[in-house]
Design a protein around this motif. Structure first.
Motif, PDB file in Angstrom:
ATOM      1  N   LEU A 100       0.836  -1.196   0.000  1.00 45.40           N
ATOM      2  CA  LEU A 100       0.000   0.000   0.000  1.00 45.40           C
ATOM      3  C   LEU A 100       0.873   1.249   0.000  1.00 45.40           C
ATOM      4  CD1 LEU A 100      -2.694  -1.044   2.631  1.00 45.40           C
ATOM      5  CD2 LEU A 100      -3.034  -0.810   0.171  1.00 45.40           C
ATOM      6  N   ARG A 101       0.434   2.253  -0.748  1.00 44.57           N
ATOM      7  CA  ARG A 101       1.152   3.524  -0.801  1.00 44.57           C
ATOM      8  C   ARG A 101       0.540   4.498   0.196  1.00 44.57           C
ATOM      9  NH1 ARG A 101       0.513   6.291  -5.813  1.00 44.57           N
ATOM     10  NH2 ARG A 101      -1.300   5.011  -6.222  1.00 44.57           N
ATOM     11  N   MET A 102       1.417   5.172   0.906  1.00 46.92           N
ATOM     12  CA  MET A 102       0.980   6.236   1.821  1.00 46.92           C
ATOM     13  C   MET A 102       1.013   7.576   1.091  1.00 46.92           C
ATOM     14  SD  MET A 102       0.603   4.342   4.503  1.00 46.92           S
ATOM     15  CE  MET A 102       0.447   5.484   5.877  1.00 46.92           C
ATOM     16  N   THR A 103       0.269   8.531   1.579  1.00 50.76           N
ATOM     17  CA  THR A 103       0.335   9.877   1.019  1.00 50.76           C
ATOM     18  C   THR A 103       1.694  10.490   1.363  1.00 50.76           C
ATOM     19  OG1 THR A 103      -2.044  10.196   1.268  1.00 50.76           O
ATOM     20  CG2 THR A 103      -0.692  12.185   1.014  1.00 50.76           C
ATOM     21  N   PRO A 104       2.490  10.895   0.368  1.00 52.21           N
ATOM     22  CA  PRO A 104       3.805  11.483   0.665  1.00 52.21           C
ATOM     23  C   PRO A 104       3.662  12.796   1.434  1.00 52.21           C
ATOM     24  CG  PRO A 104       3.583  10.916  -1.675  1.00 52.21           C
ATOM     25  CD  PRO A 104       2.219  10.833  -1.082  1.00 52.21           C
ATOM     26  N   ILE A 105       4.542  13.021   2.395  1.00 47.21           N
ATOM     27  CA  ILE A 105       4.495  14.250   3.186  1.00 47.21           C
ATOM     28  C   ILE A 105       4.657  15.487   2.304  1.00 47.21           C
ATOM     29  CG2 ILE A 105       6.963  14.180   3.708  1.00 47.21           C
ATOM     30  CD1 ILE A 105       4.202  15.385   6.094  1.00 47.21           C
ATOM     31  N   ALA A 106       5.437  15.326   1.215  1.00 48.65           N
ATOM     32  CA  ALA A 106       5.649  16.459   0.306  1.00 48.65           C
ATOM     33  C   ALA A 106       4.356  16.876  -0.382  1.00 48.65           C
ATOM     34  CB  ALA A 106       6.705  16.105  -0.741  1.00 48.65           C
ATOM     35  N   GLU A 107       3.397  15.941  -0.486  1.00 50.28           N
ATOM     36  CA  GLU A 107       2.107  16.265  -1.100  1.00 50.28           C
ATOM     37  C   GLU A 107       1.338  17.253  -0.235  1.00 50.28           C
ATOM     38  OE1 GLU A 107      -1.740  13.612  -2.092  1.00 50.28           O
ATOM     39  OE2 GLU A 107       0.111  12.896  -3.057  1.00 50.28           O
ATOM     40  N   LEU A 108       1.586  17.196   1.068  1.00 51.91           N
ATOM     41  CA  LEU A 108       0.918  18.123   1.996  1.00 51.91           C
ATOM     42  C   LEU A 108       1.699  19.420   2.185  1.00 51.91           C
ATOM     43  CD1 LEU A 108      -0.504  15.373   2.778  1.00 51.91           C
ATOM     44  CD2 LEU A 108      -0.687  16.306   5.066  1.00 51.91           C
ATOM     45  N   LEU A 109       3.013  19.277   2.362  1.00 55.83           N
ATOM     46  CA  LEU A 109       3.827  20.439   2.743  1.00 55.83           C
ATOM     47  C   LEU A 109       4.514  21.132   1.578  1.00 55.83           C
ATOM     48  CD1 LEU A 109       5.533  19.017   5.974  1.00 55.83           C
ATOM     49  CD2 LEU A 109       3.305  20.129   5.727  1.00 55.83           C
ATOM     50  N   GLY A 110       4.639  20.442   0.435  1.00 49.03           N
ATOM     51  CA  GLY A 110       5.395  21.015  -0.665  1.00 49.03           C
ATOM     52  C   GLY A 110       6.885  20.847  -0.449  1.00 49.03           C
ATOM     53  N   LYS A 111       7.667  21.496  -1.315  1.00 51.04           N
ATOM     54  CA  LYS A 111       9.119  21.399  -1.232  1.00 51.04           C
ATOM     55  C   LYS A 111       9.765  22.764  -1.429  1.00 51.04           C
ATOM     56  CE  LYS A 111       9.359  16.675  -3.115  1.00 51.04           C
ATOM     57  NZ  LYS A 111       9.900  15.819  -4.198  1.00 51.04           N
ATOM     58  N   GLY A 112      11.044  22.839  -1.024  1.00 50.41           N
ATOM     59  CA  GLY A 112      11.834  24.040  -1.279  1.00 50.41           C
ATOM     60  C   GLY A 112      11.273  25.286  -0.626  1.00 50.41           C
ATOM     61  N   LYS A 113      11.366  26.402  -1.345  1.00 54.42           N
ATOM     62  CA  LYS A 113      10.968  27.695  -0.770  1.00 54.42           C
ATOM     63  C   LYS A 113       9.461  27.793  -0.546  1.00 54.42           C
ATOM     64  CE  LYS A 113      10.688  30.003  -5.287  1.00 54.42           C
ATOM     65  NZ  LYS A 113      11.178  31.139  -6.101  1.00 54.42           N
ATOM     66  N   ASP A 114       8.701  26.943  -1.226  1.00 53.02           N
ATOM     67  CA  ASP A 114       7.239  26.979  -1.082  1.00 53.02           C
ATOM     68  C   ASP A 114       6.732  26.044   0.009  1.00 53.02           C
ATOM     69  OD1 ASP A 114       6.990  28.795  -3.218  1.00 53.02           O
ATOM     70  OD2 ASP A 114       7.078  27.163  -4.682  1.00 53.02           O
ATOM     71  N   LYS A 115       7.640  25.389   0.714  1.00 53.52           N
ATOM     72  CA  LYS A 115       7.247  24.434   1.743  1.00 53.52           C
ATOM     73  C   LYS A 115       6.549  25.139   2.904  1.00 53.52           C
ATOM     74  CE  LYS A 115       9.095  20.611   4.508  1.00 53.52           C
ATOM     75  NZ  LYS A 115      10.315  19.840   4.853  1.00 53.52           N
ATOM     76  N   ILE A 116       5.461  24.533   3.379  1.00 52.66           N
ATOM     77  CA  ILE A 116       4.711  25.103   4.495  1.00 52.66           C
ATOM     78  C   ILE A 116       4.842  24.181   5.706  1.00 52.66           C
ATOM     79  CG2 ILE A 116       3.075  26.294   2.985  1.00 52.66           C
ATOM     80  CD1 ILE A 116       1.092  24.009   3.473  1.00 52.66           C
ATOM     81  N   THR A 117       4.267  24.583   6.849  1.00 51.30           N
ATOM     82  CA  THR A 117       4.274  23.728   8.035  1.00 51.30           C
ATOM     83  C   THR A 117       2.943  22.985   8.111  1.00 51.30           C
ATOM     84  OG1 THR A 117       3.297  25.388   9.509  1.00 51.30           O
ATOM     85  CG2 THR A 117       5.693  25.436   9.225  1.00 51.30           C
ATOM     86  N   MET A 118       2.912  21.967   8.937  1.00 49.12           N
ATOM     87  CA  MET A 118       1.704  21.158   9.061  1.00 49.12           C
ATOM     88  C   MET A 118       0.519  21.987   9.574  1.00 49.12           C
ATOM     89  SD  MET A 118       0.733  18.092   8.392  1.00 49.12           S
ATOM     90  CE  MET A 118       2.030  16.844   8.498  1.00 49.12           C
ATOM     91  N   ARG A 119       0.807  23.032  10.333  1.00 51.42           N
ATOM     92  CA  ARG A 119      -0.275  23.867  10.854  1.00 51.42           C
ATOM     93  C   ARG A 119      -1.011  24.617   9.743  1.00 51.42           C
ATOM     94  NH1 ARG A 119      -1.477  24.881  15.819  1.00 51.42           N
ATOM     95  NH2 ARG A 119       0.510  24.278  16.720  1.00 51.42           N
ATOM     96  N   GLU A 120      -0.335  24.791   8.601  1.00 46.26           N
ATOM     97  CA  GLU A 120      -0.947  25.528   7.496  1.00 46.26           C
ATOM     98  C   GLU A 120      -1.740  24.630   6.542  1.00 46.26           C
ATOM     99  OE1 GLU A 120       1.972  28.766   5.991  1.00 46.26           O
ATOM    100  OE2 GLU A 120       3.238  27.237   6.963  1.00 46.26           O
ATOM    101  N   VAL A 121      -1.657  23.310   6.766  1.00 43.93           N
ATOM    102  CA  VAL A 121      -2.367  22.374   5.897  1.00 43.93           C
ATOM    103  C   VAL A 121      -3.827  22.285   6.304  1.00 43.93           C
ATOM    104  CG1 VAL A 121      -2.454  19.970   5.093  1.00 43.93           C
ATOM    105  CG2 VAL A 121      -0.247  21.060   5.564  1.00 43.93           C
ATOM    106  N   GLY A 122      -4.718  22.110   5.337  1.00 46.40           N
ATOM    107  CA  GLY A 122      -6.144  22.010   5.625  1.00 46.40           C
ATOM    108  C   GLY A 122      -6.474  20.834   6.529  1.00 46.40           C
ATOM    109  N   THR A 123      -7.507  20.992   7.338  1.00 44.58           N
ATOM    110  CA  THR A 123      -7.879  19.960   8.313  1.00 44.58           C
ATOM    111  C   THR A 123      -8.206  18.626   7.653  1.00 44.58           C
ATOM    112  OG1 THR A 123      -8.751  21.663   9.799  1.00 44.58           O
ATOM    113  CG2 THR A 123      -9.476  19.404  10.183  1.00 44.58           C
ATOM    114  N   GLU A 124      -8.940  18.650   6.543  1.00 43.81           N
ATOM    115  CA  GLU A 124      -9.313  17.410   5.870  1.00 43.81           C
ATOM    116  C   GLU A 124      -8.079  16.661   5.362  1.00 43.81           C
ATOM    117  OE1 GLU A 124     -12.048  15.601   5.307  1.00 43.81           O
ATOM    118  OE2 GLU A 124     -13.163  16.891   6.682  1.00 43.81           O
TER     119      GLU A 124
END
Length: 501
Positions: free
Chosen positions: A428-452
């Motif tokens: 089974l594949r998990m959702t990659p963390i980069a899919e939520l946070l992004g990468k490089g200069k555009d990377k955000i923190t987990m607090r900025e990710v949508g609740t869903e």
């Protein structure tokens, strides 16, 4: 006329390049895999960057060719293929087959001859051909529709101008050049004492090997005249050895060379066996991403119902999402609980927006988390232990850590993160963390990710952790590792956590 692009790969040249480019790579069972991994990486790069419409790969077979019959010492000085490469060749061919790429090989002929034959036939049928190889004798084929994609120098493509620039002669005179200077890699003798520069000068002056040999007396250097006279027949033989055969009896249906979709399921199983974790993620079967019924706890009534369920269950998996990787410095963003495969509950912890106040949420969960009779399952659960201690909660009842279990079962593995072991044991594949946070200069923190999005990600983690526990636990017992796991490794988590606090 819109010509189609056909890439022809010299499999042996590719394999040697891959083998020496990556050293000391093997599976946890000791199977060398460096050549396989390098081959696949280079193949993927060509497919991704060059986007060939048609593709085929040719290999040499063991045994003499027509060149050996002409010259017994042909390739006699070439070292035999290293054992570690030789044992990977069947695997490489199996991988190619799973890519649905046709393989051409024929007893009595070299890969160069097969590629040359396919190239010439394809050119006549309106294809632009790129031969991927490191062998310079194939440069003789270069023309307006056949080019050489050099495997030793990334991105270097030899057209007619580039051949002339590099060797001082055009493609049509490459065999004459080799006839004079020889080729030590194939033990083509050439004329002793004549190197690349002198050979190119002679061809430039006289126009060809034949004219050079017929006009030896016009050469000013006595020693050069003497060498050419003495080794005249050897030069002619060398030209024959260097000339590729463009008339190999190959059964060629160009439509069979059309690039097809790979057999992703088969590649996944092969890469899993070879422990190619990065490639596994790219070839996990479609539709095999972990999914489940994941509930968002939205109000106090939901929260009370969750607490009642946790009280009822003796064992559950839990996973905290936080603002960082250091449990002493980060803050909780949410926590999920899973006591039944495919079902999980997520409690959002936020300062603003959807979510519960951190003090409120942790106070409601504290008695559950500190209850030693509630068996907690986690992936690297020491992280949760340290995180909660920082908020005055003693995480008791730690019963199983999937990361530690994975390590005990296979200590030679490089990675034991949840993504890797979910692929290995659950397919089974998990959702990659980069899919939520992004990468490089555009990377955000987990607090900025949508609740869903966080709910799904966090519930996946606890769901996968529970599923893995039920697979890894019997394997530990089967391999007589259960006592080591429960009597040493699990108690050690508390000790290590205390050292970090």
């Amino acid at each position: 006329m819109n010509r189609k692009a056909l890439f022809l790969i010299d499999g042996n040249s590719f394999c040697y390049r891959a083998f020496y480019a990556i050293r000391s790579l093997s599976t946890s069972k000791g199977q060398p895999t460096n050549a396989v991994y390098g081959f696949v990486t280079m193949l993927n790069k060509i497919i991704r960057e060059e986007e060939p419409q048609y593709l085929a790969i040719a290999f040499d077979l063991k045994g003499p060719t027509f060149r050996h019959k002409k010259y017994e010492e042909y390739k006699i000085h070439r070292k035999p293929m290293p054992d570690e490469l030789s044992e990977q060749m069947p695997i490489i061919k199996e991988v190619i087959d799973a890519y649905n790429i046709p393989i051409y090989q024929m007893q009595g002929y070299e890969a160069d001859d097969i590629l040359a034959t396919i190239a010439k036939k394809s050119e006549k049928k309106g294809y632009d051909v790129y031969i991927v190889t490191g062998d310079k004798d194939v440069l003789q084929l270069v023309n307006s529709h056949i080019k050489i994609y050099n495997v030793h120098k990334e991105g270097l493509v030899y057209d007619e101008g580039k051949v002339k620039e590099r060797y001082g002669v055009g493609p049509e005179r490459i065999v004459d050049l080799i006839a004079l200077m020889g080729d030590s890699s194939d033990n083509i003798p050439g004329v002793p004492g004549i190197g690349e520069v002198t050979a190119a000068q002679l061809i430039e002056r006289f126009g060809s090997l034949d004219k050079t040999l017929s006009d030896i007396e016009k050469i000013e250097s006595e020693s050069l005249r003497k060498r050419l006279s003495e080794f005249k027949e050897q030069a002619k033989l060398s030209k024959e050895l260097a000339t590729v055969d463009t008339d190999v009896p190959v059964n060629l249906d160009l439509e069979e060379l059309k690039l097809k979709e790979p057999d992703r399921e088969r590649l996944f199983e092969l890469f899993k066996e070879l422990e190619f974790k990065t490639l596994l993620k790219d070839y996990a079967p479609f539709g095999q991403q972990l999914e489940g019924e994941y509930k968002l706890i939205t109000d106090e009534d939901d929260f009370k119902d969750l607490i009642k369920e946790l009280v009822k269950h003796r064992e559950f998996a839990l996973d905290f999402e936080t603002t960082g990787t250091d449990p002493l410095l980060c803050e909780p963003v949410g926590v999920s609980f899973c006591w039944k495969e495919g079902q999980a509950h997520y409690v959002p912890i936020r300062d603003v927006g959807k979510g519960f106040d951190i003090k409120y949420a942790l106070s409601k969960l504290k008695h559950i988390l500190e209850d030693a009779d509630k068996r907690k399952i986690g992936q690297n659960i020491k992280y949760e232990k340290v995180l909660l201690a920082n908020y005055g909660i003693q995480l008791n009842g730690i019963a199983f850590d999937t990361m530690v279990a994975s390590y005990l079962l296979n200590p030679s593995k490089l990675n034991h993160n949840l993504d890797d072991i979910a692929l290995e044991y659950l397919n089974l594949r998990m959702t990659p963390i980069a899919e939520l946070l992004g990468k490089g200069k555009d990377k955000i923190t987990m607090r900025e990710v949508g609740t869903e999005e966080i709910k799904r990600y966090c519930c996946q983690d606890s769901d996968a952790t529970l599923r893995l526990k039920r697979i890894l636990e019997p394997q530990l017992k089967e391999k007589n590792l259960d006592e080591l796991f429960y009597d040493v490794e699990m108690p050690l988590i508390d000790c290590l956590a205390c050292m970090e606090l």
